[in-house]
Enzyme design. Sequence first.
Site, short mmCIF file in Angstrom:
data_model
loop_
_atom_site.label_atom_id
_atom_site.label_comp_id
_atom_site.label_asym_id
_atom_site.label_seq_id
_atom_site.Cartn_x
_atom_site.Cartn_y
_atom_site.Cartn_z
N GLY A 21 0.83 -1.19 0.00
CA GLY A 21 0.00 0.00 0.00
C GLY A 21 0.86 1.24 0.00
O GLY A 21 2.09 1.18 0.00
N SER A 24 0.07 8.93 2.52
CA SER A 24 0.29 10.29 2.07
C SER A 24 1.77 10.56 1.86
O SER A 24 2.16 11.30 0.97
CB SER A 24 -0.26 11.27 3.12
OG SER A 24 -1.60 10.97 3.40
N THR A 27 5.68 4.61 1.65
CA THR A 27 4.99 3.39 1.25
C THR A 27 4.82 2.46 2.45
O THR A 27 5.48 2.59 3.47
CB THR A 27 5.78 2.65 0.16
OG1 THR A 27 7.10 2.35 0.67
CG2 THR A 27 5.90 3.49 -1.09
N VAL A 28 3.91 1.51 2.29
CA VAL A 28 3.70 0.48 3.29
C VAL A 28 4.11 -0.85 2.67
O VAL A 28 3.64 -1.21 1.58
CB VAL A 28 2.23 0.41 3.74
CG1 VAL A 28 2.04 -0.68 4.80
CG2 VAL A 28 1.77 1.77 4.28
N ASP A 138 -8.59 12.12 9.53
CA ASP A 138 -8.55 11.66 8.13
C ASP A 138 -9.26 10.33 7.97
O ASP A 138 -8.74 9.40 7.37
CB ASP A 138 -7.11 11.56 7.64
CG ASP A 138 -7.01 11.50 6.11
OD1 ASP A 138 -8.01 11.82 5.44
OD2 ASP A 138 -5.95 11.12 5.60
#
Length: 352
Positions: A21, A24, A27-28, A138
């Site tokens: 994933g 903002s 990266t993950v 968010d």
Amino acid sequence: MAGKYSNSLRQMEWVKGNAVGSGSFGTVNLAMNKSNGELFAVKSASSGSGFQSLENEADILKNLNSPYIVRYLGHDVSDEANGEQTFNLFMEFMAGGSLSDITKKFGGALDESVIRSYTRGILHGLAYLHRSRIVHCDLKCKNVLLGSSGDIRLADFGGAKRLNSSKANTNSKNFWQSMCGTPLWMAPEVLRNEGLDFASDIWSLGCTVIEMATGSPWGDEVSNPMAAVYKIACSDETPQLPPNFSAEGLDFLRKCLQRNPTSRWSSEELLSHPFVSGNTSGKYSSKEYAYSPTSVLDDRGWESDGSESPIAEELPARMPFLKRCTKEERQMTKHQTQIDIAASEWVDVRSG
């Protein structure tokens, strides 16, 4: 990439795998404990704003303990060959991905029975955060993670604010640098720079429920980002409600999407709403229910998830809703919204 994962309890050797994933900032990736094969997720960022965002997220997560919040496992800072430092945040791996992924994989809209279940989990997470005096800032499907058994976790706390912190104050000349969130999910008062409170998350919750039901919080109503920000901030409109929702679901959304933040129900109150509680005793009338919240509060009970407990003191009163935008205020808002948002894609706005 390999490294050492450390916290106050232990150290371990770990290796970074494929990306699962993106956030903002950074990266993950999937990661593995080299000693026992345990899988976890690592979110990494090296830019100035990204580094600060992950530092804030680590600071928030390390003090939270709820089955409805993604679990913090630790963090480290690594030195890169180019001289930059990378912040790595370690969290539990959620095999189901985000609710945004799930919604897209199942045709862009979920069944209402599933939405009820997911919404209940999200509300438990919000109630825990709000009792801890934290505003997520968010909330949207992309930031809600799902386990393989349907368990819900709130994630992405890079823009979260503690209400007792000066960082939570958005009333400044540098509003667009200090605010956070994604415009289509943001509450009108936040876009108008009137302040931030728990009620801001409740508006975002309503948008998230609509997103699960239709694929987008505002549907096709807003195609131009700049026009959308202006519309949300200064009009009297609210997102279009899903046409096939039950009376309970429509009433739940109306409780969330009040333009006056003081009129929105709290996360605790919404947990008792029939849409998520399943308590539909007696003849249900959406019109009567919508204008008589006392009937719910008088019969409200506490349902514990085992890790959370109610607090006796009432939460502080929400920030008062200010007057509708004047002509001069609309011009000011229009000037403030000259931010770099691509017309074809919504982006997150984060604290710098």
